[in-house]
Enzyme design. Structure first.
Site, PDB file in Angstrom:
ATOM      1  CE1 TYR A 186      10.225   6.802  15.832  1.00  0.00           C
ATOM      2  CE2 TYR A 186      12.094   7.317  17.255  1.00  0.00           C
ATOM      3  CZ  TYR A 186      11.065   6.455  16.869  1.00  0.00           C
ATOM      4  OH  TYR A 186      10.896   5.263  17.519  1.00  0.00           O
ATOM      5  CE  LYS A 191       0.744  -6.409 -11.341  1.00  0.00           C
ATOM      6  NZ  LYS A 191       0.193  -7.416 -12.226  1.00  0.00           N
TER       7      LYS A 191
END
Length: 762
Positions: free
Chosen positions: A40, A95
């Site tokens: 970060y 899925k």
């Protein structure tokens, strides 16, 4: 399993131990402040600036290139209909699981709260910069056609509506092969399509692309045959309206060569099949129940070539053969779209793969002696490991040749190797085992069936058809627990201490006494011993009242192994019993031996353990690549422990030169291919991926597998007993329900193999 019980199990599965089926996992180090400053602020600014200069750098510095969005508005979910975006989320997560386990593609599922076409399209377009591809899912027709068309035109990443194209691609591959077997030409056959939804329209279009003639097609919806004189037809239905003056399925089926079912169960009758042309091709793909039951269809027409959507019949048309591998190939060349050329490449890759010799691993998984191209094998099986090495390269090449690939592949062999490596962390081996066990279930006696987890496992193996359980233990306790978990099947329950088992117990005792009367056993003591469940279960196995045995959940290993070794004994030719554990690691399945029996095996013992383990590895459909482990490398120590390992390797090299084994080796050298090849290039294992470790003693093997299990949360199957005359397997103390189910599958497969060996000898 009752509907209520199945419902409860499904809800618990999705809710526990944490809600949902997918999670986000960091791919970079994050342990130190330095790591976090790179992940970060301030370090993250550098890739941001590079991407600002060139948006394509997002593929270099972020996960975009391997990230697909599975997007739905919940308007056509499975067979549930328009249930809304929130209710569709479990399906979209599912899925995502399939994308990951079959092609190592990461997924975010996105549920969009609108049924307005324009709102949906704009939403997807606005979030598209996040993703490398878009998989549209469970969107009702006709809106699905317009949504996909617009997004393909307006986005520069692959977009595919799997409900349309998945079934089309798989069934087209199957149709090409079925026509070849039937000796028919695609441009001449009469095709009947039952159904007019997104999948049916897409199938019909793709069949045309393969050569089928539109005038030879008849499509039906819920109102009957779609004729060109019918009013108010949608654009898609009008595309396939026939000029023939027929109204019903019965009429359409007369002299038809091909039936494509994408509608509902039980609408095709035997008389309709009999009216079809010679060598009819019937793809009854309604799920879970096809348009005509498989058994009825093959009994009606001996010349039929049939496919369904079910896994328990030959020729399953399963979308998982397509979408993971199509997106894999598209992502790997950074395709800007999934075009017709790429879909056709997938069709022919699948069709051609079915004609290739089938790996033994696939034969084993499906309980076949030899799968060969023919009426019962026209498309590859979902567990075929070659799919990832064949379909993505075909799709990638088509993307390059059709001009939509931004990052062409140059080294295809390297690419195939990379694709195969992507499957290393998958647990497919467990699914292969379960599937193989179900091919020929055996009677398995559970010696501790009055333990709740053991009974739950017995319920699963019964309901899934993995085994035929025999429940051993206190009858009253077992019956009460069965009521609690709604296990209401007609299952044999045996209480060895009950009066009703007195006669059989005494028969067993007499057999036991005859075997051991010269070893200090009296008939009276034999009768007392037969009250003990593990002795009773072992005797059931010995006399043929059961095919396999599972025990050890609630008792220490030594207590359980003693009666098994005493009553069952070693297989002919075996000098030692031993165990191996299969660990599901990030690098793939690893076999560790001996984890439970031999405390300090000799060099001779180690050779036998290695040979038996190699047999188990092959039973799993894999080729053994074996490292004999020590604290030294190739003679670097004169310790007796290292010397015995060296002697075992020498023996194996001389007597079994085809066995891929070497040592002695330290574990890091055995598992690090580059390190081994650089330091010991002469080793038989140099450049090889080791999948089996043979340890010098029980202590090191047992500690290692339990460390892997607890620290890395690696699933374990085992300890798998090797070298016994009969299939008896001992669980880890307090094994989980899943572990018991997996061990039961192993016991069934063990019984299947021993049965085949006995048949060959007779």
């Amino acid at each position: 399993m009752s509907k209520q019980s199945r419902r409860r199990e499904a809800l618990v599965y999705h809710a526990k131990p944490k809600p949902g089926k997918i999670q986000v996992v960091p791919t970079k180090k994050y342990a130190t402040q330095r790591d976090l400053s790179l992940a970060y602020s301030p370090g993250v600014a550098e890739p941001c600036l590079e991407i600002e200069k060139d948006k394509n750098n997002a593929y270099k510095y972020t996960a975009k290139g391997n990230l697909v969005a599975v997007i739905s508005n919940g308007t056509a979910v499975l067979g549930l209909g328009n249930i809304g975006p929130e209710a569709s989320k479990p399906v979209m997560e599912g899925k995502g699981v399939l994308f990951k386990i079959f092609a190592d593609i990461d997924v975010f599922d996105i549920e969009v709260g609108t049924e307005d076409i324009e709102e949906f399209i704009q939403t997807v377009k606005m979030i598209a910069p996040t993703f490398g591809g878009i998989n549209l899912e469970d969107i009702k027709a006709p809106e699905a056609f317009e949504i996909e068309r617009r997004l393909k035109e307006e986005l520069d990443i692959p977009v595919m509506h799997d409900d349309q194209h998945g079934t089309a691609i798989i069934s087209a591959a199957a149709l090409i092969n079925a026509l070849e077997i039937a000796g028919k030409k695609i441009d001449e056959v009469q095709i009947v399509i039952s159904g007019a939804g997104a999948a049916a329209i897409s199938c019909s279009r793709l069949y045309q692309a393969c050569g089928a003639k539109r005038e030879n097609m008849v499509m039906l919806d819920s109102k009957g045959v779609i004729r060109d004189d019918r009013e108010y037809l949608s654009i898609e239905k009008a595309e396939f309206a026939t000029h023939r003056k027929i109204d019903t399925l019965d009429e359409a089926m007369k002299n038809a060569d091909v039936f494509i079912g994408l509608s509902m169960a039980d609408i095709v009758s035997p008389s309709m099949l009999l009216a079809m042309a010679n060598d009819p091709i019937v793809f009854a793909m309604a799920n879970p129940d096809p348009e005509i039951p498989y058994d009825i269809a093959i009994a009606t027409r001996k010349d039929i070539i049939m496919a369904t959507g079910r896994s328990d019949h030959p020729n399953q048309v399963n979308n998982v053969l397509g979408f993971p591998f199509i997106f894999r190939g598209a992502l790997d060349v950074r395709a800007t779209k999934i075009n017709e050329a790429m879909k056709m490449a997938a069709v022919y890759a699948l069709a051609n793969l079915a004609k290739e010799p089938v790996p033994e691993q696939v034969n084993i998984a499906y309980g076949e002696t030899r799968l060969t191209f023919g009426r019962d094998y026209i498309i590859p099986k979902p567990f075929d490991p070659r799919l990832i090495a064949e379909v993505p390269p075909a799709v990638a090449k088509a993307a390059m040749e059709s001009g939509v690939a931004k990052e062409p592949i140059e080294d295809w062999e390297k690419y195939r190797d990379e694709l195969l490596e992507r499957l290393g962390s998958d647990n497919k081996i467990v699914r292969l085992l379960i599937n193989r066990a179900k091919m020929s279930p055996k009677r398995v006696v559970f010696a501790e069936a009055d333990q709740l987890d053991v009974l739950k496992a017995a319920q699963i193996v019964h309901d899934e058809g993995i085994a035929i359980p025999i429940l051993l233990g206190r009858r009253q306790t077992i019956v009460k627990l069965m009521e609690e978990i709604e296990f209401d099947a007609d299952i044999e329950i045996i209480d060895p201490k009950s009066d009703e088992e007195e006669e059989r117990k005494n028969q067993y005792a007499k057999v036991y006494w005859e075997q051991r009367k010269r070893k200090g056993v009296t008939l009276y003591s034999a009768e007392r011993i037969m009250r003990e469940r593990n002795y009773y279960a072992a005797m059931m196995l010995n006399v043929g009242d059961a095919d396999a045995l599972i025990s050890g959940y609630s008792r220490s290993y030594p207590l359980v192994v003693k009666p098994i070794l005493e009553l069952i004994g070693l297989a002919p030719g075996s000098t030692k019993a031993a165990t191996t554990n299969v660990m599901m690691t990030q690098r793939g399945p690893m076999f560790l031996s001996d984890t439970s029996i031999n405390i300090n095996p000799s060099a001779e013992d180690l050779t036998r353990i290695a040979q038996m383990t190699a047999g188990v590895v092959k039973m799993f459909g894999m080729e053994p690549v074996m490292a004999m482990i020590s604290f030294s490398n190739f003679g670097s120590s004169k310790s007796q422990t290292a010397i015995k390992v060296r002697e075992a390797v020498d023996y194996l090299h001389k007597r079994h030169p085809n066995l891929l084994v070497d040592g002695e080796l330290q574990t890091d050298f055995a598992l690090n291919r580059e390190l081994l090849e650089a330091t010991f290039p002469f080793s038989k294992l140099a450049g090889k991926k080791v999948n089996t470790l043979i340890f010098p003693n029980l202590e090191s093997a047992n500690i290692t597998y339990k460390l892997l299990k607890e620290l890395n949360k690696a699933d374990s199957i085992g300890p798998i007993m090797m070298g016994l005359k009969k299939p008896a397997h001992i669980l880890q103390l307090h094994a989980s329900v899943d572990e018991i189910v997996n061990m039961t599958a192993i016991a069934v497969i063990d019984a299947q193999q021993k049965e085949k060996q006995a048949e060959m000898k007779s």
